[in-house]
Design a protein around this motif. Structure first.
Motif, short mmCIF file in Angstrom:
data_model
loop_
_atom_site.label_atom_id
_atom_site.label_comp_id
_atom_site.label_asym_id
_atom_site.label_seq_id
_atom_site.Cartn_x
_atom_site.Cartn_y
_atom_site.Cartn_z
N HIS A 129 -3.74 -2.59 1.10
CA HIS A 129 -3.34 -1.23 1.45
C HIS A 129 -1.84 -1.10 1.44
O HIS A 129 -1.14 -1.88 2.09
CB HIS A 129 -3.89 -0.86 2.82
CG HIS A 129 -3.42 0.47 3.31
ND1 HIS A 129 -3.92 1.66 2.84
CD2 HIS A 129 -2.45 0.80 4.21
CE1 HIS A 129 -3.30 2.66 3.43
NE2 HIS A 129 -2.41 2.16 4.27
N ILE A 130 -1.37 -0.13 0.66
CA ILE A 130 0.05 0.25 0.71
C ILE A 130 0.09 1.72 1.07
O ILE A 130 -0.94 2.39 1.04
CB ILE A 130 0.74 -0.02 -0.65
CG1 ILE A 130 0.09 0.84 -1.75
CG2 ILE A 130 0.71 -1.49 -0.98
CD1 ILE A 130 0.83 0.75 -3.07
N PRO A 131 1.26 2.24 1.44
CA PRO A 131 1.30 3.66 1.80
C PRO A 131 0.66 4.55 0.74
O PRO A 131 1.05 4.51 -0.42
CB PRO A 131 2.79 3.92 1.95
CG PRO A 131 3.34 2.62 2.41
CD PRO A 131 2.55 1.58 1.67
N MET A 132 -0.35 5.27 1.11
CA MET A 132 -1.03 6.28 0.30
C MET A 132 -1.91 5.71 -0.80
O MET A 132 -2.35 6.45 -1.70
CB MET A 132 -0.03 7.27 -0.29
CG MET A 132 0.68 8.10 0.75
SD MET A 132 1.70 9.37 0.03
CE MET A 132 2.97 8.38 -0.74
N TYR A 133 -2.20 4.41 -0.76
CA TYR A 133 -3.09 3.88 -1.79
C TYR A 133 -3.77 2.61 -1.34
O TYR A 133 -3.20 1.82 -0.57
CB TYR A 133 -2.33 3.61 -3.10
CG TYR A 133 -3.25 3.57 -4.30
CD1 TYR A 133 -3.68 2.35 -4.83
CD2 TYR A 133 -3.71 4.74 -4.90
CE1 TYR A 133 -4.53 2.31 -5.91
CE2 TYR A 133 -4.56 4.71 -5.98
CZ TYR A 133 -4.98 3.49 -6.49
OH TYR A 133 -5.83 3.46 -7.56
N ASP A 134 -5.01 2.44 -1.82
CA ASP A 134 -5.79 1.23 -1.56
C ASP A 134 -6.23 0.60 -2.87
O ASP A 134 -6.68 1.30 -3.79
CB ASP A 134 -7.03 1.56 -0.74
CG ASP A 134 -6.71 1.81 0.72
OD1 ASP A 134 -6.64 2.99 1.10
OD2 ASP A 134 -6.51 0.83 1.46
#
Length: 114
Positions: A97-102
Motif C-alpha cells: 500500500h502506497i498513498p492512494m494505491y494498492d
C-alpha cells in the motif's frame, strides 16, 4: 510493481506455515506491506500489516499466532503462521500500500485440515 508470493499449502490443524512475498519494480519508500485473505463466500480481510517503519497491525483472530516481518532492503514481507486452525483456510494475498494505491499479489492457497 510486482508482488510474488510463495509458501502456501496444506497443513493439519495446529501446524505452521510461512508465507513470503517479494516486491519488485519502482517502490515508494513510504509504504505498508501486508497480507490479506479471502475465504470462499467471504470478503477479503486484513490479516496483518507492517509499515516501512516497523509498525505492525494484526486482525484479532490471528493475534498471538501469526507474526509479520519485513526486510526493507530486500522489499520482502513474510508471515509466520502458527497454531493454524481450519478457519484460517483461505487464499492469502500479499499487499503493498502506497498513498492512494494498492498493489496485489496473485494469491496463494492455505488449507488447514481438521
Amino acid at each position: 510493481v510486482q508482488l510474488v508470493e510463495s509458501g502456501g499449502g496444506l497443513v493439519q490443524a495446529g501446524g505452521s506455515l510461512r508465507l513470503s512475498c517479494a516486491a519488485s519494480g519502482l517502490i515508494f519508500t513510504l509504504n505498508t506491506m501486508g497480507w490479506y485473505r479471502q475465504a470462499p463466500g467471504k470478503q477479503r480481510e486484513l490479516v496483518a500489516s507492517v509499515s516501512n517503519g516497523g509498525t505492525t497491525n494484526y486482525a484479532d483472530s490471528v493475534k498471538g499466532r501469526f507474526t509479520i516481518s519485513r526486510d526493507n532492503a530486500k522489499n520482502t514481507v513474510s508471515l509466520r503462521m502458527n497454531s493454524l486452525k481450519p478457519e484460517d483456510t483461505a487464499v492469502y494475498y500479499c499487499n503493498l500500500h502506497i498513498p492512494m494505491y494498492d498493489y496485489w499479489g496473485q494469491g496463494t492457497q492455505v488449507t488447514v485440515s481438521s
